[in-house]
Design a protein around this motif. Sequence first.
Motif, PDB file in Angstrom:
ATOM      1  N   GLY A 263       0.790  -1.223   0.000  1.00 46.68           N
ATOM      2  CA  GLY A 263       0.000   0.000   0.000  1.00 46.68           C
ATOM      3  C   GLY A 263       0.821   1.271   0.000  1.00 46.68           C
ATOM      4  N   PHE A 264       2.145   1.134   0.018  1.00 47.07           N
ATOM      5  CA  PHE A 264       3.007   2.323   0.017  1.00 47.07           C
ATOM      6  C   PHE A 264       3.761   2.423  -1.314  1.00 47.07           C
ATOM      7  N   GLU A 265       3.009   2.287  -2.393  1.00 44.18           N
ATOM      8  CA  GLU A 265       3.632   2.228  -3.707  1.00 44.18           C
ATOM      9  C   GLU A 265       4.298   3.539  -4.123  1.00 44.18           C
ATOM     10  N   TYR A 266       3.774   4.681  -3.673  1.00 43.53           N
ATOM     11  CA  TYR A 266       4.366   5.938  -4.128  1.00 43.53           C
ATOM     12  C   TYR A 266       5.050   6.725  -3.016  1.00 43.53           C
ATOM     13  N   GLN A 267       5.052   6.203  -1.773  1.00 40.40           N
ATOM     14  CA  GLN A 267       5.763   6.895  -0.710  1.00 40.40           C
ATOM     15  C   GLN A 267       7.274   6.729  -0.888  1.00 40.40           C
ATOM     16  N   SER A 268       8.033   7.716  -0.407  1.00 35.81           N
ATOM     17  CA  SER A 268       9.480   7.677  -0.577  1.00 35.81           C
ATOM     18  C   SER A 268      10.167   7.228   0.710  1.00 35.81           C
ATOM     19  N   TRP A 269      10.714   8.150   1.499  1.00 38.89           N
ATOM     20  CA  TRP A 269      11.532   7.709   2.629  1.00 38.89           C
ATOM     21  C   TRP A 269      10.727   7.342   3.870  1.00 38.89           C
ATOM     22  N   LEU A 270       9.496   7.830   3.990  1.00 39.93           N
ATOM     23  CA  LEU A 270       8.696   7.548   5.183  1.00 39.93           C
ATOM     24  C   LEU A 270       7.263   7.225   4.799  1.00 39.93           C
ATOM     25  N   GLY A 271       6.705   6.226   5.452  1.00 40.50           N
ATOM     26  CA  GLY A 271       5.290   5.919   5.322  1.00 40.50           C
ATOM     27  C   GLY A 271       4.727   5.622   6.701  1.00 40.50           C
ATOM     28  N   PHE A 272       3.425   5.719   6.852  1.00 30.40           N
ATOM     29  CA  PHE A 272       2.818   5.379   8.138  1.00 30.40           C
ATOM     30  C   PHE A 272       1.369   4.952   7.945  1.00 30.40           C
ATOM     31  N   SER A 273       0.927   4.082   8.857  1.00 32.80           N
ATOM     32  CA  SER A 273      -0.465   3.659   8.923  1.00 32.80           C
ATOM     33  C   SER A 273      -1.014   4.048  10.283  1.00 32.80           C
ATOM     34  N   LEU A 274      -2.335   4.279  10.334  1.00 26.28           N
ATOM     35  CA  LEU A 274      -2.983   4.743  11.551  1.00 26.28           C
ATOM     36  C   LEU A 274      -4.059   3.747  11.978  1.00 26.28           C
ATOM     37  N   PHE A 275      -4.124   3.473  13.276  1.00 24.43           N
ATOM     38  CA  PHE A 275      -5.081   2.528  13.829  1.00 24.43           C
ATOM     39  C   PHE A 275      -5.696   3.126  15.092  1.00 24.43           C
ATOM     40  N   GLY A 276      -6.871   2.631  15.468  1.00 24.25           N
ATOM     41  CA  GLY A 276      -7.534   3.115  16.668  1.00 24.25           C
ATOM     42  C   GLY A 276      -8.210   1.999  17.423  1.00 24.25           C
ATOM     43  N   ALA A 277      -8.433   2.207  18.709  1.00 31.66           N
ATOM     44  CA  ALA A 277      -9.050   1.192  19.561  1.00 31.66           C
ATOM     45  C   ALA A 277     -10.465   0.883  19.105  1.00 31.66           C
ATOM     46  N   GLY A 278     -10.781  -0.407  19.024  1.00 30.26           N
ATOM     47  CA  GLY A 278     -12.126  -0.829  18.692  1.00 30.26           C
ATOM     48  C   GLY A 278     -12.503  -0.682  17.230  1.00 30.26           C
ATOM     49  N   ILE A 279     -11.551  -0.340  16.377  1.00 30.08           N
ATOM     50  CA  ILE A 279     -11.825  -0.152  14.951  1.00 30.08           C
ATOM     51  C   ILE A 279     -10.993  -1.160  14.167  1.00 30.08           C
ATOM     52  N   ALA A 280     -11.657  -1.988  13.402  1.00 29.71           N
ATOM     53  CA  ALA A 280     -10.959  -3.047  12.674  1.00 29.71           C
ATOM     54  C   ALA A 280     -10.137  -2.473  11.522  1.00 29.71           C
ATOM     55  N   GLY A 281      -8.884  -2.878  11.456  1.00 34.16           N
ATOM     56  CA  GLY A 281      -8.046  -2.519  10.321  1.00 34.16           C
ATOM     57  C   GLY A 281      -7.538  -1.091  10.355  1.00 34.16           C
ATOM     58  N   GLU A 282      -6.900  -0.753   9.280  1.00 36.17           N
ATOM     59  CA  GLU A 282      -6.279   0.557   9.111  1.00 36.17           C
ATOM     60  C   GLU A 282      -7.336   1.638   8.885  1.00 36.17           C
ATOM     61  N   ILE A 283      -7.174   2.782   9.539  1.00 35.98           N
ATOM     62  CA  ILE A 283      -8.120   3.887   9.348  1.00 35.98           C
ATOM     63  C   ILE A 283      -7.473   5.092   8.666  1.00 35.98           C
ATOM     64  N   GLY A 284      -6.197   4.986   8.344  1.00 36.72           N
ATOM     65  CA  GLY A 284      -5.535   6.082   7.646  1.00 36.72           C
ATOM     66  C   GLY A 284      -4.119   5.688   7.302  1.00 36.72           C
ATOM     67  N   ARG A 285      -3.548   6.419   6.366  1.00 38.98           N
ATOM     68  CA  ARG A 285      -2.159   6.197   5.990  1.00 38.98           C
ATOM     69  C   ARG A 285      -1.600   7.449   5.347  1.00 38.98           C
ATOM     70  N   GLY A 286      -0.288   7.491   5.235  1.00 42.21           N
ATOM     71  CA  GLY A 286       0.335   8.657   4.618  1.00 42.21           C
ATOM     72  C   GLY A 286       1.834   8.494   4.567  1.00 42.21           C
TER      73      GLY A 286
END
Length: 372
Positions: A263-286
């Motif tokens: 899922g980080f096909e176009y990111q360069s030196w840094l990528g990140f995913s965001l998660f939260g309590a009680g929420i299934a799976g990834e809720i954000g990325r950048g």
Amino acid sequence: MKTIPPGLLPEGLRDRLPPEAEAAARLLRAVTDSVASYGYERVSPPLAEFEEGLVGQLKSDGAQDLLRIIDPVSRRTLALRPDITAQIGRIASTRMAGRPRPLRLAYGGEILKLRATQLRPERQLIQAGAELIGADSIAAASEILSVAVDALSEAGVTDITVDLTLPDLVPTLADGPFPLAPELVEPVRAELDEKDAGAIAALGADAYLPLIHAAGPVDRALERMRAIDAGGALKSRLDGVEQIAAALDGRATITLDPTERHGFEYQSWLGFSLFGAGIAGEIGRGGSYTICGPDDGEEPAMGFSLYLDPLVDAGLGAKDKRRLFLPLGTDAALAQRLRADGWRTVAALTEAESAESLGCTHRLDGEDPVPV
């Protein structure tokens, strides 16, 4: 030709009914207001545009996941946006090319994926985010992550986790301390992503094996990464991750998976995913990326995208509704006063209607609301 049953929608698309539709709107407003408080200005690109305007706008980004249609006016191929980030890049490199950098832009709207995934069966999603155009420094990354974490907090997400990754780590090492033949770079990246030590060894890339075991809480992961003898090639990058994590101290849990790249096909030196309590799976990325502008120009950028549908499904954005039934003939001035006090009024149109039949929580008794 078979008749489509009434109400049937294409796979991955759905109606948002009350109260979820209102919750989604409330969450979008909370997120965009939070982002705006950091000085990010809202833009609103179109739902569809010429295919070539979306393809290749971001470096290393291809033509995947585009649902295409033929425009009956221009007779050219249009693409429905699967992501808004590329559109922000187009706007920044053309219509806002003359604006001073760094340029802070925000957005929110619906996107349409070509295909769903097992983890996310929806193809139609609400995406909101922010892009910092003209910078991809540690300071820019710290700001973007702060904006993202605060926006999620405003939306009601708790126990936020930020999972950092280094998307171009393998190519960087392959060009330096851990040489790889060009044809092996992608296979090694893929096997590291799968954490398959046997496959990595079979590729003759034993030097990369310690990267598998470096994933985990950021302090421990950094310690293990610093123990890898890469001739100093990783020092500045790891120092940057440490500074970014420090900027979020106490506001989110930080982890590091240095070789995660799905899922980080176009990111360069840094990528990140965001998660939260009680929420299934990834809720954000950048992460950091490069915008390809006119005349082969390139510009660094840093940004994030949040996906609000999982938040709605988790019950966030809901609000206790107070629906007040107004009997036929209720004074208009009184009704207006009640709405100003925060009531949602439902006026009877006939004598046969009642508070119960219209789903109201209260009814008007004289000039006072009383529970049903």
